[in-house]
Design a protein around this motif. Structure first.
Motif, PDB file in Angstrom:
ATOM      1  N   LEU A   1      28.800  44.190 -44.129  1.00 14.45           N
ATOM      2  CA  LEU A   1      28.279  44.947 -45.704  1.00 14.45           C
ATOM      3  C   LEU A   1      26.643  44.465 -46.262  1.00 14.45           C
ATOM      4  O   LEU A   1      26.631  43.216 -45.661  1.00 14.45           O
ATOM      5  CB  LEU A   1      29.432  45.397 -46.765  1.00 14.45           C
ATOM      6  CG  LEU A   1      30.242  45.464 -46.515  1.00 14.45           C
ATOM      7  CD1 LEU A   1      31.707  45.936 -48.130  1.00 14.45           C
ATOM      8  CD2 LEU A   1      30.304  47.181 -45.908  1.00 14.45           C
TER       9      LEU A   1
ATOM     10  N   ASP B   1      26.193  46.402 -51.253  1.00 11.18           N
ATOM     11  CA  ASP B   1      26.965  47.737 -50.450  1.00 11.18           C
ATOM     12  C   ASP B   1      28.237  46.746 -51.432  1.00 11.18           C
ATOM     13  O   ASP B   1      28.720  45.904 -51.299  1.00 11.18           O
ATOM     14  CB  ASP B   1      26.739  47.613 -49.676  1.00 11.18           C
ATOM     15  CG  ASP B   1      25.607  48.442 -49.101  1.00 11.18           C
ATOM     16  OD1 ASP B   1      24.694  48.366 -50.287  1.00 11.18           O
ATOM     17  OD2 ASP B   1      25.141  48.300 -47.871  1.00 11.18           O
TER      18      ASP B   1
ATOM     19  N   ARG C   1      32.539  51.413 -47.385  1.00  8.11           N
ATOM     20  CA  ARG C   1      33.140  52.754 -47.447  1.00  8.11           C
ATOM     21  C   ARG C   1      34.262  53.091 -46.914  1.00  8.11           C
ATOM     22  O   ARG C   1      34.854  52.731 -45.618  1.00  8.11           O
ATOM     23  CB  ARG C   1      32.291  53.428 -46.805  1.00  8.11           C
ATOM     24  CG  ARG C   1      30.798  53.223 -47.841  1.00  8.11           C
ATOM     25  CD  ARG C   1      29.551  53.389 -47.110  1.00  8.11           C
ATOM     26  NE  ARG C   1      29.324  55.270 -45.901  1.00  8.11           N
ATOM     27  CZ  ARG C   1      29.227  56.180 -47.228  1.00  8.11           C
ATOM     28  NH1 ARG C   1      28.988  55.900 -48.559  1.00  8.11           N
ATOM     29  NH2 ARG C   1      29.275  57.391 -46.391  1.00  8.11           N
TER      30      ARG C   1
ATOM     31  N   LYS D   1      28.878  56.592 -42.402  1.00  6.16           N
ATOM     32  CA  LYS D   1      28.912  55.416 -42.010  1.00  6.16           C
ATOM     33  C   LYS D   1      30.138  55.040 -42.903  1.00  6.16           C
ATOM     34  O   LYS D   1      30.484  55.884 -44.558  1.00  6.16           O
ATOM     35  CB  LYS D   1      27.735  53.908 -42.340  1.00  6.16           C
ATOM     36  CG  LYS D   1      28.469  52.322 -43.028  1.00  6.16           C
ATOM     37  CD  LYS D   1      26.904  52.019 -43.709  1.00  6.16           C
ATOM     38  CE  LYS D   1      27.412  50.476 -43.342  1.00  6.16           C
ATOM     39  NZ  LYS D   1      28.563  49.940 -43.471  1.00  6.16           N
TER      40      LYS D   1
ATOM     41  N   ASP E   1      32.960  51.816 -43.166  1.00  7.27           N
ATOM     42  CA  ASP E   1      33.880  50.578 -43.413  1.00  7.27           C
ATOM     43  C   ASP E   1      35.674  49.908 -43.302  1.00  7.27           C
ATOM     44  O   ASP E   1      35.685  49.196 -42.198  1.00  7.27           O
ATOM     45  CB  ASP E   1      33.060  49.654 -45.041  1.00  7.27           C
ATOM     46  CG  ASP E   1      31.666  50.143 -44.830  1.00  7.27           C
ATOM     47  OD1 ASP E   1      30.770  49.612 -43.830  1.00  7.27           O
ATOM     48  OD2 ASP E   1      31.760  50.210 -46.132  1.00  7.27           O
TER      49      ASP E   1
END
Length: 253
Positions: A3, A7, A10, A57, A59
């Protein structure tokens, strides 16, 4: 999971049951103060997971194991082939096979009903540890995939095994041939043969042919060391059979 500074992770929530997805969203909201995050999407099966990752995106994927169309294990194996795959935390009701396989291969999972403190601990682990490997996922899987995944320009393209005519090794890649086009996958032909032994038959050291794609065999003495070639039903292609694999001809006659 990597990240940029500032940030937040996600997160994609994947479960085929609506109440289970709602429960996970509530738990994620509950732990936001201790673990800032953004819920970016939901998915009801593995195909929707891959579509979501192609769109935006992601994560972390909270990934249910048992889902229709494509289960969580297969989806995870396709995700693991990405250049920068999301972290994966499996969620499951009690499944003795999955739990044993996950523990042996150091794959993180949450047992339903999921508790907030356990979810928080699992999310913290995604920041510190490496993503689960393709090898670990393959070892933990208890059934073959129904698709191969082609990774092109950061996107995942699925190729259904039912559409594959043959697989041919070329240098470090395997060419996947369908009636419409060819794809390249970075997999071992030997491993593919082991995983899909019921679907494919080896006709040459560098070629596996789908059993369902074979229309017959022809004499082909000039181009084949065995004197035989496989005829592919959909395209009419003729692929040479090696002397070592000559028994395939008898097997299908």
């Amino acid at each position: 999971m990597s990240l940029a500074q500032g940030d937040v992770p996600r997160i994609l929530v994947a479960d085929d049951e609506g109440p289970a997805r709602s429960r996970l969203r509530d738990l994620l909201d509950e732990i936001r103060d201790n673990f800032p995050l953004a819920i970016v999407d939901e998915a009801r099966n593995g195909k929707e997971v891959l579509a979501a990752v192609n769109r935006e995106k992601v994560d972390v994927v909270l990934l249910d194991i048992r889902m229709p169309e494509m289960d969580g294990m297969e989806a995870a194996r396709h995700l693991a082939g990405m250049a920068q795959p999301p972290a994966i935390i499996f969620t499951t009701a009690f499944d003795s096979y999955a739990i044993k396989a996950f523990e042996v291969n150091a794959i993180d999972y949450l047992l339903k009903p999921i508790r907030a403190e356990r979810l928080l601990a699992a999310l913290h682990k995604t920041r510190a540890g490496p993503n689960v490997s393709s090898q670990a996922l393959a070892a933990a899987a208890n059934q073959p995939r129904r698709h191969l995944s082609v990774h092109e320009r950061g996107k995942i393209h699925l190729v259904a095994l039912a559409d594959v005519l043959y697989l041919r090794a070329e240098l470090k890649y395997v060419t996947v041939k369908t009636a419409e086009r060819e794809f390249l996958v970075e997999e071992s032909l030997t491993h593919l043969e082991e995983e899909f032994e019921s679907l494919f038959v080896r006709i040459h050291r560098n070629c596996l042919v789908a059993r369902a794609a074979i229309s017959g065999f022809e004499r082909n003495a000039e181009e084949s060391e065995s004197g035989w070639a496989v005829v592919i039903k959909a395209t009419g292609e003729k692929l040479p059979v090696s002397r070592r694999q000559h028994g395939v001809v008898k097997q299908f006659r």
